[in-house]
Design an enzyme around this catalytic site. Structure first.
Site, short mmCIF file in Angstrom:
data_model
loop_
_atom_site.label_atom_id
_atom_site.label_comp_id
_atom_site.label_asym_id
_atom_site.label_seq_id
_atom_site.Cartn_x
_atom_site.Cartn_y
_atom_site.Cartn_z
N GLU A 120 0.79 -1.23 0.00
CA GLU A 120 0.00 0.00 0.00
C GLU A 120 0.82 1.29 0.00
OE1 GLU A 120 -3.51 0.09 -0.19
OE2 GLU A 120 -3.01 -1.97 -0.77
N SER A 389 -48.51 -37.08 0.33
CA SER A 389 -48.79 -38.21 1.23
C SER A 389 -48.07 -38.12 2.56
CB SER A 389 -48.43 -39.53 0.53
OG SER A 389 -49.21 -39.70 -0.62
#
Length: 678
Positions: A120, A389
């Site tokens: 950076e 079912s």
């Protein structure tokens, strides 16, 4: 005596007369005077503009200096807290919110500091907040690229942006960064500025700060990371979501390799150290790599109170019922069946829920990952589908609770009921065949539609509906006779929880996933599970006989594909109209597992019933789940064969399907049962 000689003296050299200076003409004098005036004007303006700019920068710097809080207050810049999820063994398995782990620059690994500075701001320790060389370099690169491809902000400027400007991207913000950065340099040391950055930078996957990111991705403190891990973390700064190793590990490793080269070029790593880092790229911790329990964590987040989960301002730990081993077993089973028994490229979805008899959810698979956004939708908890079912179980449960025996008989024959407002309704069996008088046990074992409707009508729809609700089916249930065949919708979680109550001996087992909420820092108790006291909704005899019947479904009925090799199991299949949904929910003595399969757009499944692929997924999951777990007997109870058996009353053709008096009576019975118990 020598004669004197008189030599003539040399005349002194004459000085060269200077050449006469060429006289400027009028035009030249005017031009020179013009430029001289312009220079003086520009100097006058520039000097005063410089003073004005300097004064403005000074005032702005003083302003930002006055706005800066103390160092400790700047370390945590989040607007909300974090949620860390712990499984049933108190191991971390998921994270939500904005994770934070405070660490100062002097406490983290030197490799991490070097990786961040190399990436950076290589001149961070030598400039006073502004790196003019970096700005010039970035401007040149961007000019050549025809757009913004490289930032020139110093690390101090980035901290100023994080503190004051909330990541806004405007020219005005870039100008304001200058006095803000100077203010930071005046007030704090370099290590303090770096510490603020290390704690406020967002690094993907909900991790704010390098301590949180190190724990999130590697399962270790930021003080322990090696060069390859430090490089991967620093590589996240450019694009946290894109380079997050949980999203794309290969891309994150490629980016980290670039950072390692930068660290070597700037003297932070020797050639040998860089070679080792390249040869051993960082990898995720087991918890991060598996990404297990995401659907489970999302469900717990949504079911807990907002102020302690989604909107928490504290860092909290949620102790859950989750079991990572069971989760892996469920995921592996689903993957195995789809890879070996489903047509390649199928877009069919499936979901799985596993819980203990008391309702403690152990695992949850919300769907298959097909590479799109479908993973954001949890089909286990959010999808309401017709149960088919699967709902018949509650019909026979209500009949047994009302005093019927599994050995009682019911007619399996064509049936027509007149439904007010809808006309005649004639349910048909899946096989299109009829057997005449059959036992209730056979009616459930072979999922016979006409017999089930007759049992429902004889028992009373109100009783069936009330019992299903008492077991935990909270979604609306239809009122007509078709409710017996599962025309109502429910979630997989609801239905699995209801079946857990059957295994639990007839005591309702409401699904839960949270054991406790604590403050992460010191373990202070904030909230318990909030579970309600257990309520019995079926007597033990009826519940035991129902389990006995459901065991026959697996042993010789529609669910034989779910049969386990080393222990008894019980369950029920479910298939809806046109096979849009296929279900199987069953249990052993230890666990209840529910499986749903279908398409998100309700496209019918091709050749799939509940007794097919869902039962096979269930069987694959339970074999893995119960591996190494001692078999526990099912709480089933065979009916007394000597007891006199009776036949369910038949329904006359065309009979109006109302049962008004019976409905009212059963509603009152349900209310009194809820108040006083059985």
């Amino acid at each position: 005596m020598a004669k004197a000689t008189n030599k003539p003296k040399k005349a002194p050299a004459k000085r060269a007369k200077p050449k006469a200076r060429a006289r400027l003409g009028a035009p030249e004098r005017m031009l020179r005077g013009f430029f001289s005036s312009i220079f003086r004007i520009l100097w006058w303006i520039g000097l005063r503009a410089g003073i004005a700019v300097g004064l403005a920068v000074g005032i702005a710097t003083a302003y930002y200096y006055s706005q800066l809080p103390d160092f400790d207050a700047l370390l945590d810049g989040r607007d909300r807290g974090s949620v860390t999820f712990l499984d049933r063994h108190n191991n971390v398995f998921a994270w939500r919110g904005s994770q934070q782990g405070l660490a100062r620059a002097e406490d983290v690994s030197p490799h991490l500091v070097h990786a961040v500075v190399a990436t950076e701001d290589r001149r961070f320790y030598s400039h006073f907040g502004l790196d003019f060389r970096g700005l010039a370099r970035a401007a040149l690169v961007n000019y050549r690229a025809g757009g913004t491809v490289q930032g020139g902000s110093s690390l101090t400027q980035q901290v100023a942006k994080l503190i004051f400007f909330d990541n806004e991207r405007t020219l005005e913000r870039k100008i304001k960064e200058v006095p803000a950065a100077l203010a930071l340099e005046f007030k704090f040391s370099k290590n303090e500025i770096l510490s603020i950055y290390l704690n406020r930078a967002y690094l993907g996957a909900g991790a704010t700060g390098f301590q949180a990111a190190s724990e999130r991705y590697f399962g270790k403190s930021a003080a322990e990371v090696d060069p390859s891990e430090a490089a991967m973390l620093a590589g996240l700064l450019r694009a946290p979501s894109r380079f997050a190793p949980t999203n794309n590990l290969a891309l994150a490793q490629e980016r980290a390799s670039t950072i390692i080269d930068l660290m070597e070029d700037q003297g932070y790593l020797t050639a040998q150290q860089a070679a080792v880092a390249h040869a051993s790229p960082a990898s995720l911790s087991r918890a991060a790599a598996e990404r297990a329990g995401g659907d489970f964590a999302d469900w717990v987040m949504s079911s807990g109170p907002d102020f302690l989960t989604r909107k928490t301002t504290e860092d909290i730990s949620v102790l859950t019922t989750f079991d990572a081993r069971i989760q892996r077993a469920a995921e592996q089973a689903l993957t195995h069946v789809f890879e070996t028994k489903v047509k390649p490229g199928s877009k069919a979805q499936a979901a799985i829920v596993v819980m203990s008899p008391d309702g403690a959810v152990r695992a949850m698979v919300g769907g298959r990952n097909l590479g799109g956004t479908e993973g954001q939708f949890n089909r286990a908890t959010q999808a309401k589908r017709q149960t088919g079912s699967l709902f018949k179980t509650f019909v026979f449960a209500a009949a047994l609770q009302s005093g019927a025996s599994p050995l009682d008989t019911v007619l399996d024959a064509p049936l027509t009921l007149n439904v007010p407002g809808s006309g005649d309704w004639s349910p048909r069996n899946y096989s299109r065949q009829y057997r005449g008088d059959i036992t209730l046990d056979d009616a459930l074992t072979y999922s016979v539609n006409t017999a089930t409707v007759r049992v429902s009508e004889a028992t009373g729809r109100a009783r069936v509906k009330a019992l299903a609700q008492d077991f935990g089916v909270s979604s609306p249930i239809a009122d007509g006779p078709a409710l017996a065949l599962g025309v109502s919708e429910a979630t997989l979680l609801e239905m699995t929880g209801a079946y857990a109550g059957i295994l639990n001996g007839g005591v309702a087992a409401i699904p839960f996933g949270m054991r406790e909420i604590q403050l992460k820092e010191d373990g202070t108790h904030l909230m318990g599970s909030g579970r309600k006291p257990p309520v019995r909704v079926m007597n033990e005899r009826a519940a035991g006989e129902l389990v006995w019947m459901m065991n026959h479904v697996v042993e010789r009925g529609t669910g034989t594909r779910a049969k386990l090799p080393d222990r008894p199991a019980a369950g029920k299949t479910g298939t809806t109209q046109a096979a849009r949904d296929a279900w199987f929910i069953g249990f052993t003595g230890n666990y209840v597992t529910g499986v749903w399969m279908g398409y998100d757009d309700n496209t019918p499944l091709s050749g799939v019933t509940g007794g097919g692929l869902p039962a096979e997924i269930w069987q694959e999951a339970m074999v893995r789940i119960t591996n190494g777990v001692p078999a526990k007997p099912l709480p089933m109870r065979a009916p007394e064969p000597a007891a006199p058996q009776v036949a369910m009353p038949d329904i006359r053709p065309g009979q109006v399907a109302q049962n008004v008096g019976d409905t009212v009576q059963n509603v009152f019975e349900s209310v009194f049962r809820g108040i006083f118990g059985n």
